[in-house]
Structure formats: structure tokens, C-alpha cells
Scaffold this motif. Structure first.
Motif, PDB file in Angstrom:
ATOM      1  N   ASP A  87       0.864  -1.178   0.000  1.00 46.36           N
ATOM      2  CA  ASP A  87       0.000   0.000   0.000  1.00 46.36           C
ATOM      3  C   ASP A  87       0.898   1.224   0.000  1.00 46.36           C
ATOM      4  O   ASP A  87       2.104   1.087  -0.162  1.00 46.36           O
ATOM      5  N   GLY A  88       0.328   2.397   0.218  1.00 44.16           N
ATOM      6  CA  GLY A  88       1.119   3.628   0.161  1.00 44.16           C
ATOM      7  C   GLY A  88       2.096   3.803   1.304  1.00 44.16           C
ATOM      8  O   GLY A  88       2.824   4.787   1.363  1.00 44.16           O
ATOM      9  N   ASN A  89       2.133   2.838   2.202  1.00 40.91           N
ATOM     10  CA  ASN A  89       2.955   2.941   3.407  1.00 40.91           C
ATOM     11  C   ASN A  89       3.825   1.710   3.648  1.00 40.91           C
ATOM     12  O   ASN A  89       4.581   1.682   4.593  1.00 40.91           O
ATOM     13  N   THR A  90       3.682   0.678   2.811  1.00 42.04           N
ATOM     14  CA  THR A  90       4.327  -0.605   3.084  1.00 42.04           C
ATOM     15  C   THR A  90       4.959  -1.197   1.834  1.00 42.04           C
ATOM     16  O   THR A  90       4.315  -1.287   0.790  1.00 42.04           O
ATOM     17  N   VAL A  91       6.221  -1.607   1.976  1.00 40.03           N
ATOM     18  CA  VAL A  91       6.979  -2.175   0.866  1.00 40.03           C
ATOM     19  C   VAL A  91       7.455  -3.571   1.248  1.00 40.03           C
ATOM     20  O   VAL A  91       7.839  -3.799   2.400  1.00 40.03           O
ATOM     21  N   LEU A  92       7.440  -4.467   0.297  1.00 42.01           N
ATOM     22  CA  LEU A  92       7.953  -5.813   0.512  1.00 42.01           C
ATOM     23  C   LEU A  92       9.325  -5.891  -0.142  1.00 42.01           C
ATOM     24  O   LEU A  92       9.471  -5.568  -1.317  1.00 42.01           O
ATOM     25  N   VAL A  93      10.318  -6.320   0.646  1.00 40.87           N
ATOM     26  CA  VAL A  93      11.706  -6.317   0.179  1.00 40.87           C
ATOM     27  C   VAL A  93      12.346  -7.667   0.487  1.00 40.87           C
ATOM     28  O   VAL A  93      12.033  -8.304   1.492  1.00 40.87           O
ATOM     29  N   LYS A  94      13.253  -8.081  -0.386  1.00 44.65           N
ATOM     30  CA  LYS A  94      14.067  -9.262  -0.102  1.00 44.65           C
ATOM     31  C   LYS A  94      15.462  -8.742   0.200  1.00 44.65           C
ATOM     32  O   LYS A  94      16.047  -8.026  -0.625  1.00 44.65           O
ATOM     33  N   ASP A  95      15.975  -9.056   1.394  1.00 42.98           N
ATOM     34  CA  ASP A  95      17.309  -8.545   1.738  1.00 42.98           C
ATOM     35  C   ASP A  95      18.376  -9.382   1.044  1.00 42.98           C
ATOM     36  O   ASP A  95      18.082 -10.380   0.390  1.00 42.98           O
ATOM     37  N   ASN A  96      19.638  -8.960   1.193  1.00 38.39           N
ATOM     38  CA  ASN A  96      20.727  -9.638   0.495  1.00 38.39           C
ATOM     39  C   ASN A  96      20.924 -11.080   0.937  1.00 38.39           C
ATOM     40  O   ASN A  96      21.548 -11.857   0.240  1.00 38.39           O
ATOM     41  N   ALA A  97      20.373 -11.434   2.099  1.00 40.57           N
ATOM     42  CA  ALA A  97      20.463 -12.813   2.575  1.00 40.57           C
ATOM     43  C   ALA A  97      19.298 -13.650   2.033  1.00 40.57           C
ATOM     44  O   ALA A  97      19.173 -14.827   2.344  1.00 40.57           O
ATOM     45  N   GLY A  98      18.424 -13.008   1.245  1.00 41.24           N
ATOM     46  CA  GLY A  98      17.296 -13.728   0.676  1.00 41.24           C
ATOM     47  C   GLY A  98      16.055 -13.745   1.560  1.00 41.24           C
ATOM     48  O   GLY A  98      15.054 -14.362   1.224  1.00 41.24           O
ATOM     49  N   GLN A  99      16.119 -13.057   2.708  1.00 40.61           N
ATOM     50  CA  GLN A  99      14.979 -12.994   3.624  1.00 40.61           C
ATOM     51  C   GLN A  99      13.951 -11.989   3.124  1.00 40.61           C
ATOM     52  O   GLN A  99      14.308 -10.882   2.753  1.00 40.61           O
ATOM     53  N   ALA A 100      12.690 -12.371   3.152  1.00 40.67           N
ATOM     54  CA  ALA A 100      11.624 -11.437   2.781  1.00 40.67           C
ATOM     55  C   ALA A 100      11.286 -10.596   4.007  1.00 40.67           C
ATOM     56  O   ALA A 100      11.083 -11.141   5.096  1.00 40.67           O
ATOM     57  N   ILE A 101      11.273  -9.289   3.850  1.00 41.39           N
ATOM     58  CA  ILE A 101      10.911  -8.412   4.961  1.00 41.39           C
ATOM     59  C   ILE A 101       9.841  -7.415   4.521  1.00 41.39           C
ATOM     60  O   ILE A 101       9.820  -6.994   3.377  1.00 41.39           O
ATOM     61  N   THR A 102       8.959  -7.105   5.462  1.00 37.17           N
ATOM     62  CA  THR A 102       7.916  -6.118   5.220  1.00 37.17           C
ATOM     63  C   THR A 102       8.369  -4.835   5.888  1.00 37.17           C
ATOM     64  O   THR A 102       8.687  -4.832   7.081  1.00 37.17           O
ATOM     65  N   VAL A 103       8.429  -3.757   5.121  1.00 37.38           N
ATOM     66  CA  VAL A 103       8.923  -2.484   5.641  1.00 37.38           C
ATOM     67  C   VAL A 103       7.803  -1.454   5.647  1.00 37.38           C
ATOM     68  O   VAL A 103       7.227  -1.143   4.601  1.00 37.38           O
ATOM     69  N   LYS A 104       7.492  -0.947   6.838  1.00 35.64           N
ATOM     70  CA  LYS A 104       6.551   0.167   6.965  1.00 35.64           C
ATOM     71  C   LYS A 104       7.397   1.432   6.871  1.00 35.64           C
ATOM     72  O   LYS A 104       8.429   1.540   7.525  1.00 35.64           O
ATOM     73  N   LEU A 105       6.962   2.371   6.041  1.00 33.95           N
ATOM     74  CA  LEU A 105       7.735   3.594   5.863  1.00 33.95           C
ATOM     75  C   LEU A 105       7.704   4.434   7.139  1.00 33.95           C
ATOM     76  O   LEU A 105       6.630   4.761   7.636  1.00 33.95           O
ATOM     77  N   ALA A 106       8.875   4.759   7.646  1.00 33.81           N
ATOM     78  CA  ALA A 106       9.016   5.490   8.909  1.00 33.81           C
ATOM     79  C   ALA A 106       8.669   6.961   8.738  1.00 33.81           C
ATOM     80  O   ALA A 106       8.880   7.549   7.674  1.00 33.81           O
ATOM     81  N   CYS A 107       8.145   7.554   9.792  1.00 36.63           N
ATOM     82  CA  CYS A 107       7.977   8.999   9.939  1.00 36.63           C
ATOM     83  C   CYS A 107       6.892   9.611   9.066  1.00 36.63           C
ATOM     84  O   CYS A 107       6.731  10.824   9.052  1.00 36.63           O
ATOM     85  N   ILE A 108       6.169   8.780   8.315  1.00 35.43           N
ATOM     86  CA  ILE A 108       5.115   9.308   7.455  1.00 35.43           C
ATOM     87  C   ILE A 108       3.851   8.452   7.564  1.00 35.43           C
ATOM     88  O   ILE A 108       3.902   7.317   8.012  1.00 35.43           O
ATOM     89  N   ASN A 109       2.753   9.021   7.141  1.00 34.27           N
ATOM     90  CA  ASN A 109       1.491   8.304   7.002  1.00 34.27           C
ATOM     91  C   ASN A 109       0.941   8.623   5.632  1.00 34.27           C
ATOM     92  O   ASN A 109       0.910   9.776   5.226  1.00 34.27           O
ATOM     93  N   SER A 110       0.507   7.593   4.924  1.00 38.62           N
ATOM     94  CA  SER A 110      -0.177   7.835   3.650  1.00 38.62           C
ATOM     95  C   SER A 110      -1.650   7.553   3.884  1.00 38.62           C
ATOM     96  O   SER A 110      -2.004   6.876   4.846  1.00 38.62           O
ATOM     97  N   PRO A 111      -2.507   8.070   3.011  1.00 39.58           N
ATOM     98  CA  PRO A 111      -3.947   7.889   3.215  1.00 39.58           C
ATOM     99  C   PRO A 111      -4.333   6.415   3.278  1.00 39.58           C
ATOM    100  O   PRO A 111      -3.768   5.587   2.566  1.00 39.58           O
ATOM    101  N   LYS A 112      -5.276   6.099   4.144  1.00 41.02           N
ATOM    102  CA  LYS A 112      -5.784   4.739   4.269  1.00 41.02           C
ATOM    103  C   LYS A 112      -6.822   4.497   3.180  1.00 41.02           C
ATOM    104  O   LYS A 112      -7.315   5.423   2.560  1.00 41.02           O
ATOM    105  N   ALA A 113      -7.185   3.266   3.000  1.00 43.75           N
ATOM    106  CA  ALA A 113      -8.136   2.884   1.951  1.00 43.75           C
ATOM    107  C   ALA A 113      -9.500   3.562   2.104  1.00 43.75           C
ATOM    108  O   ALA A 113     -10.302   3.549   1.189  1.00 43.75           O
ATOM    109  N   THR A 114      -9.753   4.185   3.257  1.00 40.98           N
ATOM    110  CA  THR A 114     -11.040   4.853   3.469  1.00 40.98           C
ATOM    111  C   THR A 114     -11.213   6.054   2.546  1.00 40.98           C
ATOM    112  O   THR A 114     -12.308   6.340   2.109  1.00 40.98           O
TER     113      THR A 114
END
Length: 139
Positions: free
Chosen positions: A19-46
Motif C-alpha cells: 500500500d502507500g505505506n508498506t513495501v515488501l523487500v528481499k534482503d541480500n540474505a534472501g529474507q523477505a521483509i515487510t517495511v513500513k515507511l518510517a515517519c510518514i502516514n499515507s492515506p488509508k483505503a477509506t
């Protein structure tokens, strides 16, 4: 006295955008991580239109397979990472605020201590120019 804060950097590749606040990333070790963007808020689906615009913009800024550096600010209980995402030395979090696709999250802004002033200026400019979600706002 300046407090020494450990800088945790994660190198990775974008797998997708949730969504506008969350990114899915694979780190260099191959681990999947979910990253919430720090210090900001994007509009919710409402608020459909602006939420969709924020998500679309994040997908443009972080297309699949983009190489990113994440400055991790905290780990949440649900295992998600909170962080500032950089592409080519530029903060994607800050770009979303500059363009009016996100607002500052006052509660977590302290996590972005190096860029706090830039975030505040970016939000003021976006408000002033009525960009993105500030278009129909009278705040």
C-alpha cells in the motif's frame, strides 16, 4: 551530549508494494521483509482516491527489482521493520511527503532525526502548493 544511535542499514531488492505505506523487500540474505515507511502516514483505503494515488506513486518510485537501502528505525512486534527507504541516496519517504502523497507522522518523526527538518519543510511546501492530498484540504 549527543546520543550515539546504532545505524542499521539493510540492502535489498523491492519485491512489491502492499500500500502507500508498506513495501515488501528481499534482503541480500534472501529474507523477505515487510517495511513500513518510517515517519510518514499515507492515506488509508477509506479515502479511496488519495490512497490509490499514494500506492500508485510508491509503485512508480519503487518498481519491482529496484535496489534499495533501508535505514531501519525499529522492529515492530509483528516482525515488520519500520524504516526510511532510499533509492539512489534519496529518501522515498521524504519524496512522498514532498509530493503530497503522505503526511508527517508526528508520533514517529523522532525516528528520522537526521531528516526531520527536511520532512517538516517538505510538508509545509506541499500544503502551501496544495499538492496531492492537500488539494481539497483547508487545513
Amino acid at each position: 551530549m549527543m546520543e550515539l544511535l546504532q545505524l542499521i542499514l539493510v540492502l535489498g531488492t523491492v519485491v512489491g508494494v502492499a500500500d502507500g505505506n508498506t513495501v515488501l523487500v528481499k534482503d541480500n540474505a534472501g529474507q523477505a521483509i515487510t517495511v513500513k515507511l518510517a515517519c510518514i502516514n499515507s492515506p488509508k483505503a477509506t479515502s479511496q482516491a488519495s490512497a490509490l494515488a499514494a500506492t500508485q506513486r510508491l509503485k512508480q518510485l519503487l518498481p519491482s527489482k529496484s535496489r534499495v537501502v533501508i535505514r531501519s528505525t525499529e522492529q515492530l512486534n509483528n516482525g515488520r521493520t519500520v524504516g526510511e527507504v532510499f533509492v539512489d541516496n534519496r529518501s522515498v519517504n521524504l519524496r512522498l511527503v514532498e509530493e503530497g502523497n503522505a503526511v508527517i507522522d508526528q508520533e514517529t518523526l523522532y525516528n528520522c532525526y537526521e531528516t526531520k527538518t527536511q520532512f517538516l519543510i517538505a510538508e509545509a511546501n506541499a500544503k502551501n502548493k496544495r499538492l496531492g492530498l492537500w488539494q481539497q484540504s483547508n487545513r
